[in-house]
Design a protein around this motif. Structure first.
Motif, PDB file in Angstrom:
ATOM      1  N   GLN A  53       2.730  29.464  49.509  1.00  0.00           N
ATOM      2  CA  GLN A  53       3.557  28.805  48.337  1.00  0.00           C
ATOM      3  C   GLN A  53       3.217  27.914  49.710  1.00  0.00           C
TER       4      GLN A  53
ATOM      5  N   LEU B 190       0.639  26.489  44.946  1.00  0.00           N
ATOM      6  CA  LEU B 190       1.284  27.322  43.808  1.00  0.00           C
ATOM      7  C   LEU B 190      -0.099  26.683  42.704  1.00  0.00           C
ATOM      8  N   TRP B 191      -1.041  26.450  42.629  1.00  0.00           N
ATOM      9  CA  TRP B 191      -2.208  25.896  41.400  1.00  0.00           C
ATOM     10  C   TRP B 191      -3.431  25.599  42.140  1.00  0.00           C
TER      11      TRP B 191
ATOM     12  N   ARG C  79      -4.662  19.540  40.037  1.00  0.00           N
ATOM     13  CA  ARG C  79      -5.254  21.020  39.396  1.00  0.00           C
ATOM     14  C   ARG C  79      -6.022  21.241  38.855  1.00  0.00           C
TER      15      ARG C  79
ATOM     16  N   PRO D 128      -2.668  29.760  38.115  1.00  0.00           N
ATOM     17  CA  PRO D 128      -1.823  29.983  39.410  1.00  0.00           C
ATOM     18  C   PRO D 128      -2.996  30.707  40.330  1.00  0.00           C
ATOM     19  N   THR D 129      -2.630  30.121  41.706  1.00  0.00           N
ATOM     20  CA  THR D 129      -3.329  30.797  42.854  1.00  0.00           C
ATOM     21  C   THR D 129      -3.295  32.144  42.904  1.00  0.00           C
TER      22      THR D 129
ATOM     23  N   SER E 277      -0.509  35.760  42.257  1.00  0.00           N
ATOM     24  CA  SER E 277       0.400  36.498  41.338  1.00  0.00           C
ATOM     25  C   SER E 277       1.882  37.611  42.112  1.00  0.00           C
TER      26      SER E 277
END
Length: 304
Positions: free
Chosen positions: A92, A98-99, A107, A122-123, A125
């Motif tokens: 993060q 995050l993206w 993004r 999202p990058t 999980s």
């Protein structure tokens, strides 16, 4: 005044990205350890970002701050599982964000026709966090037996094979870290290969250039860089001209010599520029007047 102000300036910027905070209950009296951690920023300021990520992952200051020092492999019978703190934050905060991002830092969104069309992608999980946490198991102080306490904070953590998870791990879209077997003749070596593989996977993610590039621009030049500026810096990070990825010299050169950094006309743009951090404001003021301490010490902690 130090002879390498740019290196020092980049090191300070890196320290604001790859952050380790002062937890007094854990770090009381550990000034040498923190100085050693900061030395990583100086060492890698003009080096390669991948090497910085690897060294940070093994540093006991970071291991204590984000709690992967003394992290153990899962024991389902005891209902214990690896701490996920560092696994989350290295993604993060320190590498991919995050993206999913375009090279320009914009993004990405799911395409038309997708059930989440128009939403950010999202990058990683929660499963990725859980799998990555398994990588960072088995490490403790270099001069202590697992689980070590009050050890040497100036030496990289060692790997204790008995507490490391050697099973295969699937990261970020199914990239596999293979299962391994501890080598009694070379303790710790096979486990640290997992750390190397994980850092390589993160470092080679397409997000790293724009994600880290934007943050470096924000700390060195302007808080609101254009997407084109980010794209040019990310391109230099991705390839320094000799097919080397992560070259900090190339990235810093691209940041400081970019048109948006050098054009005087940018001074007239209301959103251009940045507020100096209190520490840098005081240091800049002192340098402007050639201030010097008769003792050789500068008490600046209240400005951080």
């Amino acid at each position: 005044q130090l002879p390498d102000p740019l290196r020092q300036r980049v090191a300070f910027a890196l320290s604001e990205i790859v952050v380790a905070g002062d937890r007094p209950e854990a770090f009381a009296g550990q000034s040498i350890g923190f100085a050693n951690f900061y030395d990583l920023m100086i060492e890698h300021a003009f080096g390669n970002y991948k090497d910085l990520l690897y060294d940070v992952a093994r540093h006991p200051v970071m291991g204590t701050y984000l709690s992967h020092l003394n992290n153990q492999k899962a024991n389902p019978a005891a209902n214990t599982y690896p701490d996920e703190n560092f696994a989350r934050e290295i993604m993060q905060l320190f590498s991919i964000g995050l993206w999913e991002l375009e090279t320009t830092g914009v993004r990405k969104t799911y395409p038309v026709g997708h059930s989440q069309a128009g939403q950010f992608i999202p990058t990683y999980s929660n499963a990725d966090i859980t799998e990555l946490a398994r990588v960072f198991t088995g490490m403790t102080f270099a001069n202590k037996n697992f689980p070590g306490t009050n050890g040497d904070y100036s030496v990289p953590m060692k790997m204790d094979d008995a507490f490391h998870d050697f099973g295969s791990k699937s990261l970020l879209g199914g990239q596999i870290i293979p299962s391994r077997t501890a080598d009694p003749m070379n303790p710790g070596v096979e486990g640290l290969k997992d750390v190397t593989d994980a850092v390589n996977i993160l470092f080679n993610h397409a997000n790293v250039g724009p994600f880290i590039g934007r943050q470096l621009i924000q700390r060195l030049v302007t808080s609101n860089p254009s997407s084109a500026y980010i794209g040019r810096v990310a391109a230099a990070f991705n390839n320094n001209g000799s097919n080397v990825r992560g070259d900090m010299k190339a990235a810093v050169r691209a940041i400081l010599l970019d048109t948006e950094a050098r054009d005087p006309a940018m001074m007239d743009v209301p959103t251009w520029g940045k507020l100096r951090e209190p520490f840098l404001l005081v240091v800049t003021f002192a340098r402007a007047f050639n201030a010097a301490s008769t003792s050789g010490h500068y008490v600046l902690d209240q400005f951080t």
